[in-house]
Design a protein around this motif. Structure first.
Motif, mmCIF file in Angstrom:
data_model
loop_
_atom_site.group_PDB
_atom_site.id
_atom_site.type_symbol
_atom_site.label_atom_id
_atom_site.label_comp_id
_atom_site.label_asym_id
_atom_site.label_seq_id
_atom_site.Cartn_x
_atom_site.Cartn_y
_atom_site.Cartn_z
ATOM 1 N N ALA A 155 37.601 41.245 44.567
ATOM 2 C CA ALA A 155 38.752 41.187 45.475
ATOM 3 C C ALA A 155 39.312 42.576 45.748
ATOM 4 C CB ALA A 155 39.826 40.282 44.874
ATOM 5 N N GLY A 156 39.351 43.416 44.714
ATOM 6 C CA GLY A 156 39.896 44.760 44.867
ATOM 7 C C GLY A 156 39.074 45.625 45.809
ATOM 8 N N VAL A 157 37.759 45.563 45.673
ATOM 9 C CA VAL A 157 36.879 46.377 46.531
ATOM 10 C C VAL A 157 37.007 45.945 47.988
ATOM 11 C CG1 VAL A 157 34.467 46.860 47.083
ATOM 12 C CG2 VAL A 157 35.242 46.942 44.707
ATOM 13 N N LEU A 158 36.972 44.637 48.227
ATOM 14 C CA LEU A 158 37.073 44.150 49.607
ATOM 15 C C LEU A 158 38.454 44.442 50.209
ATOM 16 C CD1 LEU A 158 35.140 40.774 49.297
ATOM 17 C CD2 LEU A 158 34.454 42.791 50.601
ATOM 18 N N THR A 159 39.501 44.297 49.402
ATOM 19 C CA THR A 159 40.847 44.586 49.887
ATOM 20 C C THR A 159 40.998 46.065 50.222
ATOM 21 O OG1 THR A 159 41.777 42.775 48.582
ATOM 22 C CG2 THR A 159 43.302 44.486 49.314
ATOM 23 N N TYR A 160 40.444 46.923 49.370
ATOM 24 C CA TYR A 160 40.505 48.371 49.606
ATOM 25 C C TYR A 160 39.830 48.746 50.920
ATOM 26 C CZ TYR A 160 39.850 53.384 48.880
ATOM 27 O OH TYR A 160 39.849 54.750 49.029
ATOM 28 N N ASN A 161 38.816 47.974 51.300
ATOM 29 C CA ASN A 161 38.089 48.242 52.534
ATOM 30 C C ASN A 161 38.636 47.459 53.723
ATOM 31 O OD1 ASN A 161 35.538 50.031 51.953
ATOM 32 N ND2 ASN A 161 35.707 48.642 50.212
ATOM 33 N N GLY A 162 39.835 46.904 53.562
ATOM 34 C CA GLY A 162 40.502 46.266 54.681
ATOM 35 C C GLY A 162 40.178 44.809 54.896
ATOM 36 N N HIS A 163 39.656 44.126 53.877
ATOM 37 C CA HIS A 163 39.294 42.713 54.011
ATOM 38 C C HIS A 163 39.999 41.905 52.922
ATOM 39 C CE1 HIS A 163 36.212 43.984 56.855
ATOM 40 N NE2 HIS A 163 35.767 44.837 55.954
ATOM 41 N N ALA A 164 41.333 41.904 52.968
ATOM 42 C CA ALA A 164 42.112 41.265 51.903
ATOM 43 C C ALA A 164 41.864 39.763 51.827
ATOM 44 C CB ALA A 164 43.602 41.540 52.111
ATOM 45 N N SER A 165 41.891 39.076 52.962
ATOM 46 C CA SER A 165 41.695 37.627 52.952
ATOM 47 C C SER A 165 40.308 37.263 52.446
ATOM 48 C CB SER A 165 41.908 37.050 54.356
ATOM 49 O OG SER A 165 43.235 37.264 54.787
ATOM 50 N N LEU A 166 39.294 37.987 52.929
ATOM 51 C CA LEU A 166 37.929 37.764 52.457
ATOM 52 C C LEU A 166 37.828 38.064 50.970
ATOM 53 C CD1 LEU A 166 34.944 37.147 52.972
ATOM 54 C CD2 LEU A 166 34.641 39.561 53.614
ATOM 55 N N GLY A 167 38.539 39.092 50.527
ATOM 56 C CA GLY A 167 38.513 39.460 49.114
ATOM 57 C C GLY A 167 39.035 38.355 48.218
ATOM 58 N N ILE A 168 40.085 37.668 48.667
ATOM 59 C CA ILE A 168 40.642 36.566 47.887
ATOM 60 C C ILE A 168 39.614 35.462 47.716
ATOM 61 C CG2 ILE A 168 42.370 34.723 47.871
ATOM 62 C CD1 ILE A 168 44.273 36.665 49.268
ATOM 63 N N PHE A 169 39.001 35.054 48.828
ATOM 64 C CA PHE A 169 38.010 33.973 48.775
ATOM 65 C C PHE A 169 36.790 34.382 47.958
ATOM 66 C CE2 PHE A 169 40.258 32.336 52.546
ATOM 67 C CZ PHE A 169 40.392 31.009 52.155
ATOM 68 N N ALA A 170 36.292 35.588 48.199
ATOM 69 C CA ALA A 170 35.103 36.043 47.489
ATOM 70 C C ALA A 170 35.380 36.158 45.991
ATOM 71 C CB ALA A 170 34.650 37.395 48.045
ATOM 72 N N GLY A 171 36.564 36.676 45.638
ATOM 73 C CA GLY A 171 36.923 36.789 44.228
ATOM 74 C C GLY A 171 36.978 35.437 43.541
ATOM 75 N N ILE A 172 37.573 34.452 44.223
ATOM 76 C CA ILE A 172 37.665 33.100 43.655
ATOM 77 C C ILE A 172 36.282 32.510 43.439
ATOM 78 C CG2 ILE A 172 38.379 30.721 44.142
ATOM 79 C CD1 ILE A 172 40.811 31.869 45.596
ATOM 80 N N ILE A 173 35.443 32.584 44.470
ATOM 81 C CA ILE A 173 34.121 31.949 44.393
ATOM 82 C C ILE A 173 33.227 32.644 43.365
ATOM 83 C CG2 ILE A 173 32.001 31.511 45.687
ATOM 84 C CD1 ILE A 173 33.801 31.170 48.183
ATOM 85 N N ILE A 174 33.191 33.963 43.385
ATOM 86 C CA ILE A 174 32.345 34.695 42.441
ATOM 87 C C ILE A 174 32.864 34.530 41.016
ATOM 88 C CG2 ILE A 174 31.571 36.997 41.745
ATOM 89 C CD1 ILE A 174 31.433 37.718 44.700
ATOM 90 N N GLY A 175 34.189 34.562 40.844
ATOM 91 C CA GLY A 175 34.752 34.332 39.513
ATOM 92 C C GLY A 175 34.404 32.957 38.985
#
Length: 234
Positions: free
Chosen positions: A197-217
């Motif tokens: 989530a942190g990497v995606l958010t840092y690159n401007g994809h906060a919403s995607l980061g939330i979903f990706a973090g949840i699914i990968i976690g």
């Protein structure tokens, strides 16, 4: 018994209340800035109660976006709640009415608090305790919104550093609740989810980061359970 349940709910809700107050005040002040009336801002907090999504709502309204686009964006950013709900079904009362009520009050911080109590063995389906947590969180958000509306731009004018810091109160609160409720078996999943989530958010994809973090976690947690099961089965 009810007083004991209410007291337990108050203890669980107190960190949420502390974190919600400054953020809701910032929302109320921001609502005044974009031209919403006191009653319009209070209606948003009363009926939507979606934390960060309410700030997104203000920014999209201020940009001149259509109401349809605003609804789509706010709905999309809150789809993560569909993953939260099923994880707490075993501690919720069986009543369909109560579960509908829970779906309204479900926020990131409420989820983290109840999930933590579940992992610590709290499985008594105590509706009085749960409702106390819900009402305290929601009530604090409403009070904070009202204070922010009434004080207007005072905080942003005379204490800009405080106004800027208030925006980080929600993620800081969520991180604190997750850390306090951590257990050894979920640490790898939490770490991987946080990094993703942190990497995606840092690159401007906060919403995607939330979903990706949840699914990968979630996948890491399931995988680690499978590995432990296979190891001990031997």
């Amino acid at each position: 018994m009810k007083l004991q349940s209410i007291g337990k709910g108050l203890r669980e809700a107190s960190p949420i209340m502390i974190g919600y107050l400054p953020v809701a005040m910032a929302f109320g002040a921001a609502a005044q800035t974009v031209g919403l009336t006191f009653f319009q801002a209070m209606a948003i907090s009363t009926l939507i109660f979606a934390g960060a999504s309410q700030f997104l709502l203000l920014s999209t309204l201020a940009s001149g976006a259509s109401l349809f686009i605003v609804v789509i964006i706010c709905t999309a950013i809150n789809l993560r709640h569909l993953l939260y709900g099923p994880m707490l079904m075993d501690i919720l009362p069986k009543s369909a009415g109560f579960r509908r009520l829970y779906s309204f009050y479900l926020t990131d911080e409420v989820f983290a608090t109840l999930r933590g109590s579940r992992d610590q063995g709290e499985k008594d389906n105590d509706s009085c305790r749960l409702i106390t947590v819900f009402v305290c969180a929601w009530g604090t958000w409403l009070i904070g919104t009202a204070i922010g509306c009434l004080t207007g731009n005072i905080m942003s004018t005379h204490a800009p550093e405080l106004a800027e810091a208030a925006g980080f109160a929600l993620p800081a609160l969520f991180l604190t609740l997750c850390w306090l409720n951590k257990v050894q078996r979920v640490l790898p999943a939490m770490t991987v989810a946080g990094i993703t989530a942190g990497v995606l958010t840092y690159n401007g994809h906060a919403s995607l980061g939330i979903f990706a973090g949840i699914i990968i976690g979630f996948l890491v947690l399931k995988l680690s359970k499978g590995v432990r099961y296979a190891f001990f089965r031997r």
